[in-house]
Design an enzyme around this catalytic site. Structure first.
Site, PDB file in Angstrom:
ATOM      1  N   HIS A  56      -1.874   8.652   5.963  1.00 41.96           N
ATOM      2  CA  HIS A  56      -1.454   9.516   7.090  1.00 41.96           C
ATOM      3  C   HIS A  56      -1.875  10.959   6.826  1.00 41.96           C
ATOM      4  CE1 HIS A  56       0.918   6.706   9.407  1.00 41.96           C
ATOM      5  NE2 HIS A  56       1.760   6.448   8.421  1.00 41.96           N
TER       6      HIS A  56
ATOM      7  N   GLU B 208      -1.185   4.691  12.064  1.00 41.99           N
ATOM      8  CA  GLU B 208      -0.852   3.567  11.179  1.00 41.99           C
ATOM      9  C   GLU B 208      -2.105   2.800  10.768  1.00 41.99           C
ATOM     10  OE1 GLU B 208       1.898   2.946   9.591  1.00 41.99           O
ATOM     11  OE2 GLU B 208       2.892   4.618  10.568  1.00 41.99           O
TER      12      GLU B 208
ATOM     13  N   HIS C 197       0.131   4.722   1.301  1.00 46.30           N
ATOM     14  CA  HIS C 197       0.353   4.642   2.757  1.00 46.30           C
ATOM     15  C   HIS C 197       0.486   6.048   3.367  1.00 46.30           C
ATOM     16  CE1 HIS C 197       2.023   2.819   6.507  1.00 46.30           C
ATOM     17  NE2 HIS C 197       2.624   3.996   6.579  1.00 46.30           N
ATOM     18  N   GLU C 198       1.417   6.818   2.823  1.00 42.92           N
ATOM     19  CA  GLU C 198       1.637   8.166   3.376  1.00 42.92           C
ATOM     20  C   GLU C 198       0.407   9.035   3.122  1.00 42.92           C
ATOM     21  OE1 GLU C 198       4.036   8.403   5.339  1.00 42.92           O
ATOM     22  OE2 GLU C 198       5.145   6.636   4.683  1.00 42.92           O
TER      23      GLU C 198
HETATM   24 ZN    ZN Z   1       3.224   4.937   8.338  1.00 37.66          ZN
END
Ligand code: ZN
Length: 500
Positions: free
Chosen positions: A269, A295, A265-266
């Site tokens: 980003h 997101e 997830h990160e």
């Molecule tokens: Zn996030």
């Protein structure tokens, strides 16, 4: 000629401001990672001074004159300069309306609130955090009143993270999600749960860290520019520019998938942040278009890639190497079913794809109620627990796993949560488009995401904040945003997996 000089001055000014922001980001990162417990006051002191300087630079007569002048000659400016000018002016117009002393003390409040939230969460005691949260909500409401007296304070705050987003939009969007997700969840609940024993065991940090670095490489992150740390609440931050990005994760000893999905997830980003065009470095355009577009990228990698069948084919051999005793006798299909087990749980960041948006809806309803004056900060824990029962059908045993689980409010991020759910939906629609030209599964199976990343870079990442989120969406999708792309993705995937 004159405008070229003005543009250069604007670039120099942004460079200077970005150096201040760089110092502040590094202090925040340090506070969240390795700083000793009682050093928050010290950082708050420095942060107060830097914030005041930055505020001064932003609202200085020369700055305002420069920006006004550029705005008057807007037709002579290129696209980037036009957007920088508009964003900086919007920011200044708002800052001017907030008394400097109030703004500085708000920034200092956040530093202390962060430390208190940590302690309150550890002790599972909302009462410790309540006075700080009260002050944060009060300040946000006051700021909204100063900056946009005619707007609902929550509309104003939503717009801070997603330009143009309103309560009406969110009500409609969440209404669509609810219409599909609630029946889907009840169908799933009636089927036997897949076994997820493979994810459970005793996984030392060192092993989980190896997995984390492998994931970062698979994602295509440049480890010379993207660092990894550990924190209670995983996040991504850029230090001054997209050339220095930090992600964090949390190693849960008995579940390796927790950190695994946090890293993916990160990592999503971080891919976005680090692929903004170099020409935007040290400007206000160096970053994601909005929180929800951000997101859309993190959730794209976490779920659409990381929870796909194809990904299990490269993950399983890695697990056999790192945790051979767990991986033995496990098939890719077993692994696929394990990571896609749907079950209402307490913690948002650990939630599966289907229940995730319900966690967001709880926070959305609560923020809206407090900012509408329908709920007090004091009543938040009780209301939180009530909504968890109503939406997810589970009882919240304590504040730590309830109202205190997220760091957002302690950092002043009120109005941020809807971005997560919107991001899920944008990501699903991006995937539909990407699939027309990129064989996503084939890339994943090869462990080479270059073509996927290039699609995202070309369509989204490189532009940084040049386009407002709605404009960027229009450019990429060439069609209206359709949350049903996301709900049908969920219905298809989980219908097949659970056999209905
Ligand atoms: Zn996030």
């Amino acid at each position: 000629m004159e405008m070229r000089e003005e543009t250069e001055r604007l670039m120099k000014l942004q460079e200077k401001m970005s150096a201040y922001r760089s110092a502040m980001s590094l202090m925040n990162y340090d506070g969240d990672t390795t700083a000793p417990a009682k050093t928050a006051e010290n950082r708050a002191h420095a942060m107060g001074i830097l914030t005041a300087e930055l505020y001064g630079m932003n609202t200085a007569k020369e700055t305002v004159e420069l920006l006004d002048h550029l705005q008057e000659h807007v037709d002579e400016l290129d696209e980037k300069t036009r957007r920088m000018t508009a964003l900086m002016l919007k920011n200044i117009r708002e800052m001017e309306k907030i008394p400097k002393a109030e703004y500085v003390s708000y920034r200092q409040l956040l530093v202390k609130a962060g430390a208190v939230w940590h302690e309150a969460k550890e002790k599972s005691d909302f009462k410790l955090f309540e006075p700080y949260l009260q002050q944060i909500f009060d300040a946000k409401k006051r700021f909204a009143g100063y900056c946009a007296p005619d707007m609902h304070p929550y509309d104003y705050l939503l717009d801070q993270y997603e330009e143009g987003l309103t309560i009406a939009d969110c009500d409609r969007f969440f209404g669509t999600l609810k219409k599909h997700i609630v029946p889907l969840l009840s169908k799933i609940a009636s089927r036997p749960k897949p076994d997820n024993g493979v994810l459970q065991g005793d996984f030392p940090d060192a092993v989980q860290e190896k997995l984390a670095y492998w994931l970062m490489e698979i994602l295509g992150l440049d480890l010379q520019h993207v660092g990894l740390g550990t924190t209670e609440h995983p996040f991504t931050t850029s230090i001054g520019s997209h050339h220095d990005v930090r992600i964090t994760t949390r190693y849960v000893p008995d579940r390796f998938d927790r950190s695994m999905f946090s890293v993916i997830h990160e990592g999503g980003h971080a891919l976005y942040e680090s692929h903004v065009s170099d020409s935007l470095a040290y400007t206000v355009l160096d970053g994601g278009a909005s929180m929800s577009i951000h997101e859309s990228q993190s959730r794209f990698y976490e779920n659409l890639i990381g929870r796909s069948r194809a990904f299990m084919e490269i993950l399983l051999p890695k697990l056999s190497e790192l945790i051979p005793e767990k991986a033995e006798g496990v098939s890719t299909e077993d692994l696929y079913r394990a990571v896609n087990r749907i079950e209402p749980t307490l913690i948002r960041t650990e939630a599966d794809e289907v229940t995730y948006s319900l966690h967001v809806m709880v926070r959305y309803e609560l923020e809206k109620a407090v900012l509408s004056g329908d709920l007090s900060v004091h009543e938040l824990p009780e209301a939180w627990n009530r909504l968890y029962r109503e939406y997810l059908g589970i009882d919240v045993p304590d504040d730590r796993r309830g109202i205190l689980q997220d760091s957002h409010w302690s950092g002043g991020l009120i109005g941020y949560f809807p971005s997560y759910a919107l991001g899920n939906a944008y990501g699903a629609q991006f995937r539909q488009l990407m699939k027309k030209t990129v064989d996503i599964d084939a890339c994943v199976r090869k462990g080479d995401l270059a073509a996927v990343n290039e699609w995202n870079r070309r369509n989204i990442w490189q532009y940084g904040r040049i386009y407002a989120p709605a404009d960027l969406l229009k450019r990429v999708l060439k069609a209206p945003f359709d949350p049903e792309a996301y709900t049908s993705y969920l219905e298809e995937k989980y219908g097949e997996l659970y056999g209905f």
